[in-house]
Design a protein around this motif. Structure first.
Motif, PDB file in Angstrom:
ATOM      1  N   GLU A   1     -11.256  -7.007 -12.729  1.00 12.42           N
ATOM      2  CA  GLU A   1     -10.872  -6.872 -11.328  1.00 12.42           C
ATOM      3  C   GLU A   1      -9.386  -7.058 -11.151  1.00 12.42           C
ATOM      4  O   GLU A   1      -8.768  -6.434 -10.277  1.00 12.42           O
ATOM      5  CB  GLU A   1     -11.627  -7.893 -10.490  1.00 12.42           C
TER       6      GLU A   1
ATOM      7  N   LEU B   1     -10.810 -14.277 -10.110  1.00 13.65           N
ATOM      8  CA  LEU B   1     -11.432 -12.971 -10.304  1.00 13.65           C
ATOM      9  C   LEU B   1     -11.491 -12.651 -11.796  1.00 13.65           C
ATOM     10  O   LEU B   1     -10.773 -13.235 -12.604  1.00 13.65           O
ATOM     11  CB  LEU B   1     -10.631 -11.879  -9.593  1.00 13.65           C
TER      12      LEU B   1
ATOM     13  N   GLY C   1     -12.673   4.025  -5.119  1.00 10.15           N
ATOM     14  CA  GLY C   1     -13.808   4.184  -4.238  1.00 10.15           C
ATOM     15  C   GLY C   1     -14.183   2.876  -3.559  1.00 10.15           C
ATOM     16  O   GLY C   1     -13.745   1.802  -3.957  1.00 10.15           O
ATOM     17  N   PHE C   2     -15.001   3.011  -2.523  1.00  8.88           N
ATOM     18  CA  PHE C   2     -15.344   1.850  -1.713  1.00  8.88           C
ATOM     19  C   PHE C   2     -16.339   0.946  -2.433  1.00  8.88           C
ATOM     20  O   PHE C   2     -16.211  -0.267  -2.430  1.00  8.88           O
ATOM     21  CB  PHE C   2     -15.926   2.328  -0.388  1.00  8.88           C
ATOM     22  N   PHE C   3     -17.331   1.566  -3.064  1.00  9.40           N
ATOM     23  CA  PHE C   3     -18.317   0.761  -3.784  1.00  9.40           C
ATOM     24  C   PHE C   3     -17.878   0.590  -5.226  1.00  9.40           C
ATOM     25  O   PHE C   3     -17.364   1.515  -5.843  1.00  9.40           O
ATOM     26  CB  PHE C   3     -19.696   1.430  -3.725  1.00  9.40           C
ATOM     27  N   ARG C   4     -18.063  -0.599  -5.739  1.00 10.97           N
ATOM     28  CA  ARG C   4     -17.633  -0.826  -7.117  1.00 10.97           C
ATOM     29  C   ARG C   4     -18.539  -1.862  -7.775  1.00 10.97           C
ATOM     30  O   ARG C   4     -18.982  -2.808  -7.147  1.00 10.97           O
ATOM     31  CB  ARG C   4     -16.181  -1.289  -7.150  1.00 10.97           C
ATOM     32  N   SER C   5     -18.815  -1.658  -9.046  1.00 14.33           N
ATOM     33  CA  SER C   5     -19.632  -2.650  -9.730  1.00 14.33           C
ATOM     34  C   SER C   5     -18.807  -3.269 -10.844  1.00 14.33           C
ATOM     35  O   SER C   5     -17.888  -2.644 -11.386  1.00 14.33           O
ATOM     36  CB  SER C   5     -20.895  -2.013 -10.309  1.00 14.33           C
TER      37      SER C   5
ATOM     38  N   LEU D   1      -6.805  -4.699  -9.319  1.00 19.24           N
ATOM     39  CA  LEU D   1      -6.527  -5.369  -8.046  1.00 19.24           C
ATOM     40  C   LEU D   1      -5.576  -4.520  -7.214  1.00 19.24           C
ATOM     41  O   LEU D   1      -4.518  -4.106  -7.680  1.00 19.24           O
ATOM     42  CB  LEU D   1      -5.898  -6.735  -8.338  1.00 19.24           C
ATOM     43  N   GLY D   2      -5.975  -4.295  -5.983  1.00 15.72           N
ATOM     44  CA  GLY D   2      -5.106  -3.542  -5.086  1.00 15.72           C
ATOM     45  C   GLY D   2      -5.188  -2.039  -5.291  1.00 15.72           C
ATOM     46  O   GLY D   2      -4.465  -1.287  -4.658  1.00 15.72           O
TER      47      GLY D   2
ATOM     48  N   GLN E   1       2.363   1.813  -3.350  1.00 20.40           N
ATOM     49  CA  GLN E   1       1.419   2.388  -4.304  1.00 20.40           C
ATOM     50  C   GLN E   1       1.220   3.866  -4.070  1.00 20.40           C
ATOM     51  O   GLN E   1       1.182   4.665  -4.992  1.00 20.40           O
ATOM     52  CB  GLN E   1       0.081   1.686  -4.156  1.00 20.40           C
TER      53      GLN E   1
ATOM     54  N   GLY F   1       0.822  -1.208   0.000  1.00 23.71           N
ATOM     55  CA  GLY F   1       0.000   0.000   0.000  1.00 23.71           C
ATOM     56  C   GLY F   1       0.857   1.259   0.000  1.00 23.71           C
ATOM     57  O   GLY F   1       0.621   2.185  -0.769  1.00 23.71           O
TER      58      GLY F   1
ATOM     59  N   GLU G   1      -7.033   1.176  -4.588  1.00 21.39           N
ATOM     60  CA  GLU G   1      -8.069   1.640  -3.672  1.00 21.39           C
ATOM     61  C   GLU G   1      -8.621   2.995  -4.075  1.00 21.39           C
ATOM     62  O   GLU G   1      -9.474   3.546  -3.401  1.00 21.39           O
ATOM     63  CB  GLU G   1      -7.521   1.692  -2.246  1.00 21.39           C
TER      64      GLU G   1
END
Ligand SMILES: Nc1ncnc2c1ncn2[C@@H]1O[C@H](COP(=O)(O)OP(=O)(O)OP(=O)(O)O)[C@@H](O)[C@H]1O
Ligand SMILES: Nc1ncnc2c1ncn2[C@@H]1O[C@H](COP(=O)(O)OP(=O)(O)OP(=O)(O)O)[C@@H](O)[C@H]1O
Ligand SMILES: [Mg+2]
Ligand SMILES: [Mg+2]
Lengths: 318, 326, 321, 494
Positions: free
Chosen positions: D95, D91, D105-109, D99-100, D74, D71, D102
């Motif tokens: 994705e 996955l 955002g917290f919500f993701r579709s 991957l990794g 990054q 983290g 952040e």
């Protein structure tokens, strides 16, 4: 299922069995200083007797673990089934026939599980399912009654004390030494270790992975059979609800002995030591009159502490 | 013609005693003209709770319920739900908890306090007969948290108060021989020369304790007195005198009398307040015409520890052998 | 249609088949109260299976949930005098905290969670016995009516069963549509790979274990309130049922695959089976045999399907190569 | 821009990095080179936050930064493509790209991730891939490219690529190179770890060499020759990389007649003589490896016939081929070549347990003899025998993976990628051991995508393309160009 990264760092060179011995020694010293009657020689025999039957199964379980198959959850249910069958067979055909047929059936049950494990590839689920089936069959074949046997030979097997040591302890000691010898000095033992270390490489090297799983399952089944037969012999009776809830005891012994769950490492001797260590602690607490809850808490903490310790000593923490 | 269905909730027939209970209930139900349905939960109270829900939801009209909770206190909620259905509820085996009287019609079954008391009497009797000095001793108990074990211990301790010295109450891991042996084999040598008696709550544990005592050079019935108080399985330790004696606690008759109690209620329509210890007559079982009390206790006739006494013992027309060795 | 949808449809089919076979012999399976009772019977194992399922997706397994639920049960009854809602909140938070601690230890030690949680499974059960003084604890009988609302039915739902369904939807959303949820899938699908890609390992492990413990606590507290009592020996069998539900529901033991909705399907499959067999009055060993047989059937079917898809994929790779 | 100085790192008692310095400027591609086990991956892992350093400082744009987790790395603008694949198979591709990350955002579709992933996938030539499909449905090469796409998506200021092309074929390597060039053009500082010389000269401006955990000052690539570079890596001159060919070969030992198996699109016929080394040359997916797997009994022979020493040969499974002394060493030694947690002697005796035991009991004397013989033959020093195989360097691991077969007196040795990820020094040793074995009468078939290796080691060369055998020639008649043309026929046709 394991959370370790595949990393290869320098290992502490002391064999892990040594830690088990050290832990036992420390506990012994502490216990004998604080507990009257604990350090007596006969109490040591009592502890070994208390560890014996769990230990024999744990030794069998260690074969499963070392061969890379994690652990089995069907041991206690298989024990009940074998106990019931041993009683039925002994009542019908006599002790010798009962003994050998039970061992034979045990091996068959082990083989059936190993075939399923090989097909399905997951020992835990497979044995979970087999466990429910074994318990069901035990209830079914016992007809929900206590099965009694009358056999002098069985009674001898269950209660005799050659040289003052109970047969169960003899069986435990012999099983520990024998299974250590098999893992260390037999060709098949080496195969078990290698298959546990890397099953794919084992296949590529022409090792018999299927056979190894079969042997490991059979070893556990034989351990379970010995436990079942000795228990039935000792009390001349069997019931379908024997050994209910014992599975975690066997696994705890393997873990306290410091055998890595990932396979390919450790010896059955460690499982035996783990069983003795737990029994020692139980005895110590029993003599101190600790309540069941406290005893259980402490055993749980011992499991956590010992696995953490082994883990940290190997430098695998973060 | 069936008079309706009786639903019996029990732990699991994997335990032979419960198998006997079912058999007794079934035979009595057949005699009285009821159908019977047994629902087993494999020693899992939350499972039993949902079985009760399921049963109540079926909307089936039933002649009554027989309720053997796996976990007595934890099953109170389900007991209450059963009572709210309006059908009579006979509680069996687990002595009802004070304060729950409104949730059940009658209790018909063993009395664990009585069982403890009977065991105490057998023990005191044996000590007196052998002219031995019994003082210090230990209770080897059922697993911690099992209420039957608590009740038996209470009954026993009440009965021996001032007569015996209870130095240790040790819970085992279970109810069976191997579990009892494990504890006894460690307790006895540790208290060598100190223990004069052991109360083990059932004969399975008692037999194992006797074995452990012998292995430690103690002669049961001479150096140490062991009593379980409920005949169960292996009678050889009783017949040989190793165990100070036993009492007939019959799963068969317990199931039978629970069913009889339900039948009585349907016919008589009332419950007499108070307790009734059904008479432990050797030959005839109690009559269906007797009144139903709020508490109806299964008799625990004591059996002396000899072959002859054992062979002679009978309860309600069945021999000790039939009732204890299942 | 993705292969995951297909496999979920197959599982749904299995569940419906089990339901129909038993419904043919048990009238209450069709009735509104009967269905309500079935839903209710799934609450305990269901709430716990959601948490265990999450840890399994993370490539771990929380074996301590049964002891955790029993511990929560004792605690919640002991806190009953302070009111049910405060008690529930305190218990769930406390269990969540314990779970987070457990997750942190597992992360920090870098140890297999199956090993670690065998220890906590034993220790927590002991602690529960100590906390309860080795006796069943009860809500005073004069207050027991206060818990009635937990058994009340609204259409086919009770508060506990509605809680289960809401939780499933919430956790399913959490696992599929949030960063933290996806991290759980990522570390389960490939621990080293995810770490190399910059995914924190600590957070998803702690999150999964604390959710699992909090849900076990919630289940234990809810059920104990509903029955008005808690036994220190309770909830022993729930672990096996929850894990079985997860496995039948398609959560891979190796981690990274499966869905929380699948867990619900798996859960109802066994509930229908076990409740049905018990309701038919069959002895316990029949339930045992049937559950074992169902599990073996599902895993063999899975192994077969997996084998076939691998063959297909290989064939496809050849033709497109 | 990036400066690492005085980096120290030990694994337990073994010191892997001591006092390493490295500096990269924006827009510059820096090659990081060194033998296997020199510590390249360890160094970049420290930079990427995967492993903690024991000492030293890292500064970016003059400011000292502390990197204790991926983290942190990054956040500091460091992107990393690991040596081992870091794609989560279960996955989706999209994705995996994020991957990794952040920052989304917290919500993701799934759908929005797919939309955002597409441009990056296009840049690495994966436009034909559905971002919603699972990563496991794609080939190793495609997955490697997904990782490059991830690197692009990070908008990293410092990019680390640890042997990104090891598993790729020429066409895909071209795409990776293009992506690296674009990144550099955008002002990114790039650390590029590789064993492939052509890439170094083609792509990089500077080279930093690590040797035995110590670094040497960076040098301009332009002023370097291959010889200089090798000398810097080895600390000595590499005399002759390849041993001289065999003077003569014996009679025919193996013959394939119109054989087909999974991985082959057309029947393959070829023959092998005693003491001969035959190369199957081809890029990834060419079918060269497939022929070996067929001969090893890993995949069944679907049609055609194989003759071994005049008799029919149709192994059922790997045990069957071992019984006929046809032995196979795969291209992934970590996966199935070695037992990482067991000692070197146990590894070496693993396939020969029957030979070193009597009546089912292991004989320490026989085993010791067996192990020392192999160790001597394969140049494994005494000091390695006490170690766990997993703790050896890549080159020594490969020696263990190959050497364990020698004790079985093989007739035919099948080796897939004999030196993948093995440094030049160990490489040349392995070549000479293989040649020596061939001179003693062993027949060897190896599959390789390394042109140099094929040309240098083989007596005869069979080239493969897309599951078909292209041609078989004597090595003397093949040049680097003709071979490259054969194994990449597609680019010509296209
Ligand atoms: N986790 C670990 N534990 C112990 N030793 C390790 C570990 N990882 C690497 N090593 C050792 O550290 C040394 C350097 O390894 P590293 O992977 O950095 O080499 P490399 O230069 O990247 O080699 P390659 O070209 O094979 O990738 C090697 O000797 C290796 O065996
Ligand atoms: N173990 C295996 N069993 C069956 N089929 C396989 C196996 N490994 C690979 N294949 C199939 O064979 C085909 C070719 O495999 P791969 O991509 O490894 O090329 P190869 O023939 O090994 O070439 P090379 O190794 O020279 O690069 C692939 O489509 C793959 O699906
Ligand atoms: Mg590297
Ligand atoms: Mg290949």
């Amino acid at each position: 299922m394991t959370s370790q990264d595949v990393s290869h760092r320098a290992k502490v060179t002391l064999p892990k069995t040594a830690y088990g011995l050290i832990a036992i020694l420390v506990l012994l010293v502490v216990a004998s200083v604080t507990t009257p009657g604990f350090a007596r020689v006969d109490n040591i025999f009592v502890v070994i007797r208390a560890a014996s039957l769990t230990g024999i199964v744990a030794i069998g379980m260690s074969y499963i673990t070392i061969s890379g198959n994690l652990f089995a959850l069907s041991a206690s249910a298989l024990g009940a089934l074998l106990a019931v069958l041993f009683a039925l067979l002994t009542a019908a055909l006599g002790f010798a026939a009962g003994l050998f047929l039970t061992l034979g059936i045990a091996v068959l049950c082990g083989l059936a599980q190993s075939v399923a494990i090989s097909l399905i590839g997951n020992p835990i689920i497979t044995t979970l399912a087999f466990g429910t089936v074994f318990r069901g069959l035990a209830a079914l074949s016992s007809g929900n009654s206590i099965l009694r046997i009358e056999s002098e030979a069985a009674l001898w097997l269950g209660t005799a004390r050659p040289l003052g040591i109970p047969t169960q302890s003899w069986a435990f000691i012999i099983a520990a030494i024998l299974s250590w010898f098999i893992i260390r000095h037999f060709k098949i033992g080496r195969e078990i270790v290698l298959c546990g270390a890397n099953p794919k490489a084992a296949v590529a090297s022409g090792l018999r992975v299927g056979l190894v799983t079969a042997i490991a399952c059979a070893a556990l089944s034989i351990g379970v059979a010995v436990m079942a037969i000795m228990t039935v012999s000792q009390f001349s009776q069997a019931k379908a609800d024997l050994f209910m809830g014992y599975d975690f005891d066997y696994i705890a012994a393997v873990l306290v002995g410091g055998i890595a769950l990932r396979g390919g490492k450790g010896t059955p001797l460690q499982a035996a030591l783990g069983a003795v260590l737990i029994a020692l602690l139980q005895n110590f607490m029993l003599l101190h009159g600790l309540s069941a809850g406290v005893r259980m808490t402490i055993v749980g903490l011992l499991v956590i502490a010992s696995i953490s310790l082994f883990h940290i000593l190997q430098g695998r923490g973060r | 013609e069936s008079k309706g269905t009786v639903v019996v909730f029990v732990p699991s027939s994997t335990n032979p005693y419960i198998g006997q209970f079912q058999l007794g209930a079934k035979e009595k139900a057949a005699e009285l003209g009821y159908d019977i349905k047994v629902i087993e939960n494999n020693f899992n109270q939350s499972e039993q709770d949902s079985q009760v829900q399921q049963q109540l939801a079926s909307g089936e009209t039933v002649a009554g319920y027989i309720w053997w909770p796996f976990e007595n206190a934890a099953g109170v909620g389900s007991l209450r739900a059963l009572s709210q259905s309006g059908a009579p509820v006979i509680v069996s085996n687990q002595y009802p908890i004070k304060g729950t009287e409104a949730y059940w019609t009658a209790y018909a079954g063993a009395n664990d306090f009585l069982s403890g008391k009977t065991a105490a009497e057998i023990l005191l009797d044996a000590c007196a007969k052998a002219d031995a000095k019994c003082d210090k001793g230990a209770i080897i108990r059922f697993p911690a948290g099992v209420s039957a074990g608590d009740d038996r211990a209470t009954g026993f301790e009440d009965a021996v108060k001032g007569k015996l010295d209870v130095i240790d109450v040790v819970p085992t891991a279970g109810f069976l021989e191997d579990e009892g042996y494990k504890v006894a084999a460690q307790i006895i040598p540790a208290h060598k020369g100190e223990l004069t008696w052991l109360y083990t709550q059932n004969d399975s544990l008692a037999g194992a304790a006797a074995q452990a005592a012998r292995e430690n050079g103690l002669t049961p019935g001479k150096d140490i007195f062991i009593v379980g108080g409920t005949c169960h399985g292996d009678s050889k330790h009783v017949k040989s005198g190793e165990i100070a004696g036993t009492a007939i606690q019959s799963g068969y008759w317990e199931g039978w009398m629970a069913m009889q109690a339900l039948g009585k209620f349907v016919v008589q329509g009332k419950v007499v307040d108070g307790e009734s210890y059904l008479e432990g007559t050797p030959d005839a079982p109690p009559s269906d015409a007797d009144p139903l009390y709020k508490y109806n206790f299964l008799p625990n006739p004591a059996v002396a520890n000899s072959q002859a006494a054992y062979d002679a013992a009978k309860l309600w027309g069945k021999t000790a052998d039939q009732l204890c060795n299942f | 249609m993705t292969s995951e949808t297909k496999s979920n449809l197959a599982r749904l089919g299995l569940m419906i088949a089990v339901y129909l076979i038993l419904a043919a012999r048990i009238p209450s399976y069709y009735s509104q109260p009967g269905i309500a009772a079935l839903l209710d019977s799934a609450v305990l194992a269901g709430i716990i299976a959601v948490g265990v399922g999450l840890t399994m997706i993370a490539g771990e397994m929380d074996l301590s949930v049964g002891s955790m639920a029993a511990f929560a049960g004792i605690l919640s009854i002991q806190l009953f005098p302070y009111g049910m809602v405060p008690a529930l909140v305190i218990v769930v938070l406390f269990c969540g905290l314990l779970g987070a601690l457990q997750g942190f230890c597992i992360y920090k030690l870098n140890i297999s969670s199956m090993v670690f949680t065998i220890g906590t499974l034993i220790a927590l059960r002991g602690l529960t016995l100590v906390a309860s003084n080795e006796k069943t604890v009860l809500i005073p009988f004069e207050n027991i009516a206060e818990t009635d609302f937990l058994s009340a039915k609204f259409f086919v739902f009770s508060i506990p069963s509605a809680t289960l369904l809401v939780l499933v939807l919430l956790v399913d959303f959490f696992s599929r549509r949030t960063l933290w949820g996806r991290e759980i899938f990522a570390i389960g699908g490939g621990r080293g790979e995810a770490r190399a890609a910059g995914v924190s390992i600590r957070r998803p492990i702690i999150v999964a274990f604390s959710i699992s413990a909090a849900l076990a606590g919630l289940a234990g507290a809810l059920l104990s309130f509903r029955t008005g009592s808690a036994s220190p020996l309770g909830f022993e069998a729930v672990l096996l049922e929850a894990v079985t539900a997860c496995l039948i529901g398609g959560i891979a033991l190796a981690g990274g695959r499966g869905s929380i909705l699948g867990v619900l399907i798996g859960l109802f499959t066994i509930r229908f089976l076990v409740s049905g067999i018990a309701a038919l009055g069959a002895p316990f060993w029949m339930q045992s045999l049937a559950t074992g047989a169902l599990l073996i059937f599902v895993i063999i079917a899975e192994a077969a399907v997996g084998y076939i898809t691998r063959r297909r994929r290989m064939a496809r790779a050849l033709t497109t190569a | 821009m990036l400066r690492m100085s005085g980096i120290v790192k030990s694994y337990g008692p073994t010191r892997v990095l001591e006092d390493v310095d490295l500096a990269v400027e924006a827009g510059e591609v820096m090659a990081l080179m060194g033998e296997n086990g020199a510590g390249k991956s360890t160094l970049v892992k420290i930079l990427a936050g995967i492993e903690p350093a024991d000492g030293g400082t890292i500064s970016i744009d003059g400011a000292t930064v502390s990197i204790r987790s991926p983290g942190h790395a990054q956040a500091a603008g460091i992107g990393y493509v690991a040596q081992e694949l870091s794609i989560v198979e279960s996955l989706s591709v999209a994705e995996n790209v994020f991957l990794g990350d952040e920052t989304l955002g917290f919500f993701r579709s799934a759908a929005s991730l797919a939309r955002r992933a597409r441009p990056y996938l296009e840049r690495v030539g994966l436009d034909h891939i559905d971002p919603l499909s699972l990563a496991e449905e794609h080939s190793v090469a495609e997955r490697q490219l997904v990782e490059i796409a991830r690197l692009l998506s990070r908008k990293a200021r410092i990019a680390i690529l640890d042997e990104p092309t090891a598993a790729l074929s020429e066409t895909e390597i071209v795409r990776v190179k293009a992506a690296v060039r674009t990144l550099a053009a955008e002002g990114c500082a790039i650390i590029y770890v590789t064993h492939r010389m052509p890439e170094v000269f083609d792509l990089t401006q500077k080279v930093t060499v690590l040797r035995n955990g110590k670094s040497f000052p960076a040098v301009e690539t332009a002023g370097l020759s291959i010889g200089d570079l090798i000398e810097a890596m080895l600390g000595r001159q590499l005399g002759q990389m390849f041993p001289p060919r065999a003077a003569h070969a014996g009679e025919e030992i193996l013959r394939l007649d119109a054989c087909r198996a999974s991985g082959l699109k057309a029947p393959v016929s070829l023959s092998l003589r005693k003491g001969e080394i035959l190369a199957l040359a081809g890029q990834v997916g060419s079918g060269a490896g497939a022929v070996l797997r067929m001969l090893a009994g890993v995949t069944p022979i679907q049609s055609g016939s194989v003759t071994l020493e005049g008799g029919a040969y149709a192994p059922s499974g790997i045990a069957g081929s071992i019984a006929r002394k046809v032995l196979y060493c795969s291209d992934d030694r970590k996966r199935d070549g070695i037992f990482a947690v067991r000692s070197v002697p146990e590894n070496l005796s693993a396939p020969a347990l029957s030979a070193v035991s009597r009546f089912g009991l292991l004989s320490p004397a026989l085993e010791g003899e067996h192990v020392t013989r192999i160790a001597r033959q394969f140049g494994l020093g005494e000091r390695f025998l006490g170690r766990l195989a997993g703790n050896l360097s890549g080159g020594n691991q490969q020696k263990v993976a190959l050497g364990k077969w020698i004790g079985l007196d093989p007739k035919i040795l099948l080796v897939e990628e004999p030196t993948r990820g093995v440094d030049v020094g160990a490489r040349s040793e392995i070549y000479s051991h293989l040649r020596k074995l061939a001179d003693e009468g062993l027949s060897i078939i190896f599959a390789s995508s390394d042109t140099q290796e094929v040309l240098g080691l083989a007596d005869r060369i069979a080239s493969f393309f897309h599951g078909e055998l292209v041609r078989i020639c004597d090595a003397d008649d093949v040049t680097a160009e003709s071979l490259t043309r054969d194994v990449t026929r597609a680019s010509e046709a296209a």
